[in-house]
Motif scaffolding. Sequence first.
Motif, short mmCIF file in Angstrom:
data_model
loop_
_atom_site.label_atom_id
_atom_site.label_comp_id
_atom_site.label_asym_id
_atom_site.label_seq_id
_atom_site.Cartn_x
_atom_site.Cartn_y
_atom_site.Cartn_z
N ALA A 208 14.39 33.19 29.37
CA ALA A 208 13.33 34.01 28.77
C ALA A 208 13.70 34.45 27.35
O ALA A 208 12.86 34.45 26.44
CB ALA A 208 13.04 35.23 29.63
N GLN A 209 14.94 34.84 27.14
CA GLN A 209 15.37 35.26 25.80
C GLN A 209 15.28 34.10 24.80
O GLN A 209 14.86 34.28 23.66
CB GLN A 209 16.82 35.78 25.86
CG GLN A 209 16.96 37.14 26.53
CD GLN A 209 18.41 37.54 26.67
OE1 GLN A 209 19.23 36.80 27.21
NE2 GLN A 209 18.73 38.73 26.17
N LEU A 210 15.67 32.92 25.24
CA LEU A 210 15.64 31.76 24.36
C LEU A 210 14.20 31.32 24.07
O LEU A 210 13.89 30.90 22.95
CB LEU A 210 16.45 30.62 24.97
CG LEU A 210 17.96 30.90 25.05
CD1 LEU A 210 18.65 29.84 25.88
CD2 LEU A 210 18.57 30.97 23.67
N GLN A 211 13.34 31.44 25.06
CA GLN A 211 11.93 31.14 24.82
C GLN A 211 11.36 32.08 23.77
O GLN A 211 10.64 31.65 22.86
CB GLN A 211 11.15 31.25 26.13
CG GLN A 211 11.43 30.13 27.12
CD GLN A 211 10.82 30.38 28.48
OE1 GLN A 211 10.63 31.53 28.89
NE2 GLN A 211 10.50 29.31 29.20
N ASP A 212 11.67 33.36 23.90
CA ASP A 212 11.18 34.35 22.93
C ASP A 212 11.69 34.06 21.52
O ASP A 212 11.02 34.39 20.53
CB ASP A 212 11.60 35.76 23.35
CG ASP A 212 10.84 36.26 24.57
OD1 ASP A 212 9.79 35.67 24.90
OD2 ASP A 212 11.30 37.23 25.19
N ALA A 213 12.87 33.43 21.44
CA ALA A 213 13.45 33.11 20.13
C ALA A 213 12.82 31.87 19.51
O ALA A 213 13.07 31.57 18.35
CB ALA A 213 14.95 32.91 20.27
N GLY A 214 12.01 31.15 20.30
CA GLY A 214 11.36 29.95 19.79
C GLY A 214 12.02 28.65 20.19
O GLY A 214 11.63 27.58 19.70
N VAL A 215 12.99 28.71 21.07
CA VAL A 215 13.70 27.50 21.50
C VAL A 215 12.78 26.61 22.33
O VAL A 215 12.08 27.10 23.23
CB VAL A 215 14.96 27.86 22.31
CG1 VAL A 215 15.61 26.63 22.91
CG2 VAL A 215 15.95 28.62 21.42
N ALA A 216 12.79 25.32 22.05
CA ALA A 216 11.95 24.38 22.79
C ALA A 216 12.67 23.82 24.01
O ALA A 216 12.06 23.59 25.05
CB ALA A 216 11.52 23.23 21.89
N ARG A 217 13.98 23.60 23.89
CA ARG A 217 14.72 22.89 24.95
C ARG A 217 16.10 23.49 25.11
O ARG A 217 16.75 23.86 24.13
CB ARG A 217 14.84 21.41 24.57
CG ARG A 217 15.40 20.51 25.64
CD ARG A 217 15.37 19.06 25.17
NE ARG A 217 16.52 18.73 24.32
CZ ARG A 217 16.64 17.61 23.62
NH1 ARG A 217 15.64 16.72 23.61
NH2 ARG A 217 17.71 17.38 22.89
N ILE A 218 16.54 23.60 26.35
CA ILE A 218 17.85 24.18 26.66
C ILE A 218 18.64 23.16 27.47
O ILE A 218 18.21 22.75 28.55
CB ILE A 218 17.71 25.48 27.47
CG1 ILE A 218 16.81 26.48 26.74
CG2 ILE A 218 19.08 26.09 27.74
CD1 ILE A 218 16.29 27.61 27.63
N SER A 219 19.79 22.76 26.97
CA SER A 219 20.68 21.89 27.71
C SER A 219 21.93 22.66 28.11
O SER A 219 22.14 23.79 27.65
CB SER A 219 21.04 20.65 26.88
OG SER A 219 21.63 21.03 25.66
N VAL A 220 22.76 22.06 28.96
CA VAL A 220 23.96 22.77 29.44
C VAL A 220 25.24 22.00 29.18
O VAL A 220 26.32 22.40 29.59
CB VAL A 220 23.84 23.13 30.94
CG1 VAL A 220 22.62 24.00 31.19
CG2 VAL A 220 23.79 21.88 31.81
N GLY A 221 25.14 20.85 28.48
CA GLY A 221 26.33 20.09 28.15
C GLY A 221 27.14 19.72 29.38
O GLY A 221 26.59 19.37 30.43
N GLY A 222 28.44 19.82 29.26
CA GLY A 222 29.32 19.47 30.37
C GLY A 222 29.60 20.61 31.32
O GLY A 222 30.47 20.50 32.20
N SER A 223 28.86 21.73 31.20
CA SER A 223 29.22 22.92 31.98
C SER A 223 29.00 22.73 33.47
O SER A 223 29.75 23.29 34.28
CB SER A 223 28.44 24.14 31.48
OG SER A 223 27.05 23.99 31.66
#
Length: 283
Positions: free
Chosen positions: A221-236
Amino acid sequence: MSDFEKQAVRVAQFREMHRKGAGFVMPNPWDAGSARILAQAGFGALATTSAGCAVGAGFRDGVAAVSRAMILENAAAIVSAVDVPVSADLEDGFGASPEVCAETVRLAAGVGLAGGSIEDVTGGPDGGIYDLTQAVERVSAAAEAARDAGFVLTARCENYLNGRPDLADTISRLQAYGEAGAEVLYAPALPDMEAIQTLCSEVEQPVNVVMGLRGPFYSVAQLQDAGVARISVGGSMARAAYGALQRAAQEILVSGTFGYAEEAMPGAELMAAMRGDALDKRD
């Protein structure tokens, strides 16, 4: 529907998902089995992880130990295991020249990938970032190949992963990559929410942000509010799985107990998530 038509549908679906503020999560499986678990969990798109691919083969990530052929073989297995779009971590394009980057994109599209990312890091154990002119030429060639192949190209600026914590340079580079034809922009390891918000506001293209790499960690939700389109998690997620393996090993060696199995995914549930096609032959 032919494989070509299926890929075209996946690319269209993948492109449509990228809207400023959409903040859809694109987790990173490291093999076909983990891809099936994540797709069946409900994620609408997946991405490969060079770190997960490297470690799964027993190599360190980030020392140019994993070849393009290995990355594409891993990606092809993931693509064939799921019905959702898959993007690939194509590292530095596996070569310095724009022509090699373009060929990498063509090969990636050829194994059924809907998209992939090219970094501006020079590769090898010493790291380093390409000068802007060469970096833009590489993205431009990759973007032209992506347009021809029907492929969503992501351009990555690696400043913050290579000891160059310069937000202004990162933004100017990503703006140039967007102008060169990249559809998605990505700067791993941005330091804080202010930097993320600033980047999203300063570029026209959708922005990918990685969570799970290093803190601080923000919510969807915080990242959406910041305008982020896509969230990945890399090798985590791969590291989380290996962490569970390490804890299980230590429990057995130190305590002589097997309590880890109580938290393991039930065998029947795991097998139900896997493919059931019969092999043509068994040797």
